[in-house]
Design an enzyme around this catalytic site. Sequence first.
Site, mmCIF file in Angstrom:
data_model
loop_
_atom_site.group_PDB
_atom_site.id
_atom_site.type_symbol
_atom_site.label_atom_id
_atom_site.label_comp_id
_atom_site.label_asym_id
_atom_site.label_seq_id
_atom_site.Cartn_x
_atom_site.Cartn_y
_atom_site.Cartn_z
ATOM 1 N N HIS A 123 10.399 -10.320 -28.123
ATOM 2 C CA HIS A 123 10.904 -9.319 -29.054
ATOM 3 C C HIS A 123 10.837 -7.903 -28.490
ATOM 4 C CE1 HIS A 123 6.716 -8.142 -29.946
ATOM 5 N NE2 HIS A 123 6.470 -9.441 -29.846
ATOM 6 N N ASP A 124 11.828 -7.123 -28.830
ATOM 7 C CA ASP A 124 11.884 -5.682 -28.554
ATOM 8 C C ASP A 124 11.971 -5.339 -27.071
ATOM 9 O OD1 ASP A 124 11.456 -4.848 -31.407
ATOM 10 O OD2 ASP A 124 9.545 -5.857 -31.081
ATOM 11 N N GLY A 141 6.426 -9.036 -25.334
ATOM 12 C CA GLY A 141 7.160 -8.092 -26.152
ATOM 13 C C GLY A 141 7.166 -6.677 -25.603
#
Length: 261
Positions: A123-124, A141
């Site tokens: 994520h991200d 992440g």
Amino acid sequence: MASAGIHPTAFVDPGARIGEGVSVGAFTCVGPEVEIGDGTRIGPHCSVHGPTRIGRDNRIIGHAAIGGEPQDKKYRGESVELEIGDRNLVREFVTLNRGTGDGGGRTRIGDDNWFLAYAHVAHDCVIGNHCVFSNNATLAGHVVIGDHVILSGFAGVHQFCRIGAHAFIGMGALVNGDVPPFLMVAQEGYGRPRGINAEGLKRRGFDAERTAAIKRAYRAVYVSGASLAEAKAQLAGLADESDDVREFLAFIESGERPLLR
């Protein structure tokens, strides 16, 4: 949708937006809030979850999981996104996750990248253009990757790290800090010979005489302290009486990479 090639066994949610010339393979699921650009080809047994935007002329080979929920305990179901550019190659079992609400809400991938089998982007993350993620390369992440970065097989990058443009991360290297542009990172802990596979040879019917000859060959190369040229001379003498040592020597002499010692 009319001009797209959707396999009869695939499921495409009515809320998905499918461009011209898109193909979707057998048993692939494309969920709502997914946008797929013109000319992108998605293979069989993939899942594409939204909100996700995929650009033009990407190839997603098969069994890939695109736009899945972030693997983060802080995620509470908020609307977060994955954005993929153009002309990327995504191989088998690659996982590309959406962002988190606390991390900006979006995972972004640029153009012309290669993600080989089992690579993972958490994520991200923000990934530039023309990067190569070799098999099993993994980002935690919030990682930022510049353009033209290569991650070799089994490389891993800790969360919140940055890797600058044109950097090369070697096989199995674990990165837990920022890597400036243009650098090469490699680990020192490569495997080293630790004796012969005696138990395996026994199970395959090698008798004590054959095993002893192989042990002598091993000692000549790895224990004696001799140079490689000296060790090969010793092997040549031992090879007169052992087919296995001849095979051992022939393997060494035919190599194009340095011998692991």
